[in-house]
Write a protein that holds these residues in place. Structure first.
Motif, mmCIF file in Angstrom:
data_model
loop_
_atom_site.group_PDB
_atom_site.id
_atom_site.type_symbol
_atom_site.label_atom_id
_atom_site.label_comp_id
_atom_site.label_asym_id
_atom_site.label_seq_id
_atom_site.Cartn_x
_atom_site.Cartn_y
_atom_site.Cartn_z
ATOM 1 N N VAL A 1 -31.337 -41.968 -43.855
ATOM 2 C CA VAL A 1 -31.941 -40.771 -43.272
ATOM 3 C C VAL A 1 -32.989 -41.166 -42.233
ATOM 4 N N GLY A 2 -33.772 -42.181 -42.522
ATOM 5 C CA GLY A 2 -34.768 -42.641 -41.560
ATOM 6 C C GLY A 2 -34.141 -43.094 -40.254
ATOM 7 N N GLU A 3 -33.029 -43.789 -40.359
ATOM 8 C CA GLU A 3 -32.313 -44.235 -39.156
ATOM 9 C C GLU A 3 -31.788 -43.032 -38.367
ATOM 10 N N MET A 4 -31.254 -42.059 -39.081
ATOM 11 C CA MET A 4 -30.736 -40.861 -38.413
ATOM 12 C C MET A 4 -31.868 -40.070 -37.755
ATOM 13 N N ILE A 5 -33.006 -39.966 -38.433
ATOM 14 C CA ILE A 5 -34.146 -39.255 -37.863
ATOM 15 C C ILE A 5 -34.603 -39.945 -36.580
ATOM 16 N N THR A 6 -34.654 -41.268 -36.589
ATOM 17 C CA THR A 6 -35.041 -42.010 -35.387
ATOM 18 C C THR A 6 -34.068 -41.730 -34.245
ATOM 19 N N ASP A 7 -32.778 -41.731 -34.539
ATOM 20 C CA ASP A 7 -31.773 -41.486 -33.501
ATOM 21 C C ASP A 7 -31.868 -40.058 -32.953
ATOM 22 N N ILE A 8 -32.101 -39.090 -33.827
ATOM 23 C CA ILE A 8 -32.241 -37.703 -33.383
ATOM 24 C C ILE A 8 -33.503 -37.539 -32.539
ATOM 25 N N CYS A 9 -34.604 -38.140 -32.979
ATOM 26 C CA CYS A 9 -35.844 -38.080 -32.192
ATOM 27 C C CYS A 9 -35.639 -38.735 -30.827
ATOM 28 N N GLY A 10 -34.880 -39.810 -30.800
ATOM 29 C CA GLY A 10 -34.564 -40.462 -29.535
ATOM 30 C C GLY A 10 -33.791 -39.541 -28.613
ATOM 31 N N ALA A 11 -32.796 -38.852 -29.158
ATOM 32 C CA ALA A 11 -31.999 -37.927 -28.351
ATOM 33 C C ALA A 11 -32.860 -36.777 -27.834
ATOM 34 N N LEU A 12 -33.771 -36.295 -28.675
ATOM 35 C CA LEU A 12 -34.676 -35.229 -28.231
ATOM 36 C C LEU A 12 -35.578 -35.714 -27.095
ATOM 37 N N GLU A 13 -36.073 -36.933 -27.219
ATOM 38 C CA GLU A 13 -36.916 -37.491 -26.164
ATOM 39 C C GLU A 13 -36.119 -37.697 -24.874
ATOM 40 N N VAL A 14 -34.883 -38.142 -25.005
ATOM 41 C CA VAL A 14 -34.031 -38.309 -23.821
ATOM 42 C C VAL A 14 -33.810 -36.954 -23.155
#
Length: 83
Positions: free
Chosen positions: A42-55
């Motif tokens: 879940v932590g990895e997925m949260i990081t990836d989603i936050c990355g996509a939001l920042e992009v």
């Protein structure tokens, strides 16, 4: 953090969908029965989603997709190096 996943999320999901997914994952991570392995995933997925939001935000502000993706990756790597 996996840039191909962040790119996929950015290209195929709206910021609103990503925010909803983030809320669900955060709620799941607070469940008392969640295992350490679950939390890692879940932590990895949260990081990836936050990355996509920042992009999404950086592209909206005029940055190219490539630069926005690389910028997020450098930010994460930089925070790891400081640990």
């Amino acid at each position: 953090m996996k840039l191909p996943i962040i790119r996929q999320f950015y290209q195929n999901q709206t910021p609103e969908n990503l925010e909803t997914a983030l809320e669900v994952l955060e709620s799941f991570s607070e469940f008392r029965g969640t295992t350490e392995e679950d939390l890692n995933v879940v932590g990895e997925m949260i990081t990836d989603i936050c990355g996509a939001l920042e992009v999404h935000q950086n592209v909206k502000n005029g940055m190219s997709e490539r630069d926005a993706l690389n910028g997020f990756a450098q930010k994460v790597i930089g925070s790891i190096d400081k640990s």
